[in-house]
Design an enzyme around this catalytic site. Sequence first.
Site, mmCIF file in Angstrom:
data_model
loop_
_atom_site.group_PDB
_atom_site.id
_atom_site.type_symbol
_atom_site.label_atom_id
_atom_site.label_comp_id
_atom_site.label_asym_id
_atom_site.label_seq_id
_atom_site.Cartn_x
_atom_site.Cartn_y
_atom_site.Cartn_z
ATOM 1 N N SER A 83 -7.301 4.688 6.448
ATOM 2 C CA SER A 83 -8.664 5.059 6.821
ATOM 3 C C SER A 83 -8.774 5.608 8.235
ATOM 4 C CB SER A 83 -9.617 3.875 6.637
ATOM 5 O OG SER A 83 -9.650 3.486 5.274
ATOM 6 N N ASN A 112 -1.319 13.087 4.007
ATOM 7 C CA ASN A 112 -0.779 12.643 2.716
ATOM 8 C C ASN A 112 -1.838 12.968 1.671
ATOM 9 O OD1 ASN A 112 0.190 11.312 0.490
ATOM 10 N ND2 ASN A 112 -0.057 9.239 1.321
ATOM 11 N N GLU A 128 1.045 1.023 7.584
ATOM 12 C CA GLU A 128 -0.161 1.217 6.790
ATOM 13 C C GLU A 128 -0.580 -0.110 6.157
ATOM 14 O OE1 GLU A 128 -0.549 5.611 5.567
ATOM 15 O OE2 GLU A 128 0.598 4.620 4.010
ATOM 16 N N GLY A 153 -7.603 3.701 2.068
ATOM 17 C CA GLY A 153 -8.639 4.155 1.149
ATOM 18 C C GLY A 153 -9.871 3.262 1.105
ATOM 19 N N HIS A 184 5.582 4.195 0.093
ATOM 20 C CA HIS A 184 4.127 4.068 0.247
ATOM 21 C C HIS A 184 3.648 2.881 -0.583
ATOM 22 C CE1 HIS A 184 -0.143 4.871 0.031
ATOM 23 N NE2 HIS A 184 0.014 5.634 1.092
ATOM 24 N N LYS A 216 -1.687 12.848 -1.454
ATOM 25 C CA LYS A 216 -1.606 12.021 -2.669
ATOM 26 C C LYS A 216 -1.746 12.913 -3.917
ATOM 27 C CE LYS A 216 -3.151 8.102 -0.007
ATOM 28 N NZ LYS A 216 -3.836 6.823 0.082
ATOM 29 N N GLU A 225 1.255 2.518 -2.476
ATOM 30 C CA GLU A 225 0.856 2.846 -3.855
ATOM 31 C C GLU A 225 2.085 2.929 -4.771
ATOM 32 O OE1 GLU A 225 -1.500 6.200 -2.654
ATOM 33 O OE2 GLU A 225 -2.956 4.821 -1.762
HETATM 34 P P1 PGA Z 1 -6.327 6.899 3.674
HETATM 35 O O1 PGA Z 1 -4.796 6.894 3.151
HETATM 36 O O2 PGA Z 1 -6.334 7.652 4.990
HETATM 37 O O3 PGA Z 1 -7.105 7.568 2.618
HETATM 38 O O4 PGA Z 1 -6.704 5.453 3.882
HETATM 39 C C1 PGA Z 1 -3.710 6.768 4.037
HETATM 40 C C2 PGA Z 1 -2.421 6.674 3.275
HETATM 41 O O5 PGA Z 1 -2.384 5.976 2.249
HETATM 42 O O6 PGA Z 1 -1.407 7.295 3.660
#
Ligand code: PGA
Length: 260
Positions: free
Chosen positions: A214, A6, A168, A174, A96, A8, A98
């Site tokens: 992460s 992903n 998630e 993140g 997601h 982003k 976010e």
């Molecule tokens: P990250 O993001 O691996 O940077 O924690 C994962 C995600 O939000 O899909």
Amino acid sequence: MLIAGNWKMNTDVPEGRALAQVIADRLSTEPQSFEGVDFLVCPPFVHLPAVVDALADSSVAVGAQDVHAEDEGAYTSDVSAPMLTSVDCDYVILGHSERREYYDETDADVNAKVRQARAHDLVPIVCVGETLEQREAGDAESVVRRQVDGTLDGVSIERSEDLVLAYEPVWAIGTGESAAPEQAQEMHAVIRSDLTERYGADVADGVPLLYGGSMKPHNAHGLLSQPDIDGGLIGSASLAADSFFGIAEEAVEVLEETAA
Ligand code: PGA
């Protein structure tokens, strides 16, 4: 095992194309090295044609990061499912955290998008996960159950390949702090049992359940070894081919250990 990136809102189009090209090149020079691993990348919308083109001769699938629930209309800035399929995009990340946090997306909003994706033969990657506050209050499981129920309400799936779920935990995204493998497995088992009730074991057992938050080469092995973790949805570690493939190498090891 599904290893999904992903991206982003990262990389410009030439950078994204170059990253996709590095992925394609590595897979074409080492076709045997990643047997059993399916790859997917989800770049920003404007990258899609360039990334699809760079990956055209590879087995890497391409997904978007969102879709609008309507086919077309006066929705300035939005992107529709027919637009995505017109550039050979096969998957779409939906719900997601976010999007939920910054755009107030509710489970009902996500549900409408999941239905729309299915209606256009896009495979939805439905994201669920609790916040730290919810976990500390002991509500993690009920939150995730509610999200699964709300986002999949009335969604019929006949084949396992038509759906992907991603657990998630918001506190792990993140932050560099992934869930412990057992913690993640516990939640994946909850999701699997929900899917089994909904779609029957034959379909539910084959739906890829990804862990996201992460995931890095150093912690991927423990996570991917769990019985109900079928891959990863990888954010920052998917932005460099080395770490993306580092995770895929762990996936291969896990597959070999499971087969032995
Ligand atoms: P990250 O993001 O691996 O940077 O924690 C994962 C995600 O939000 O899909």
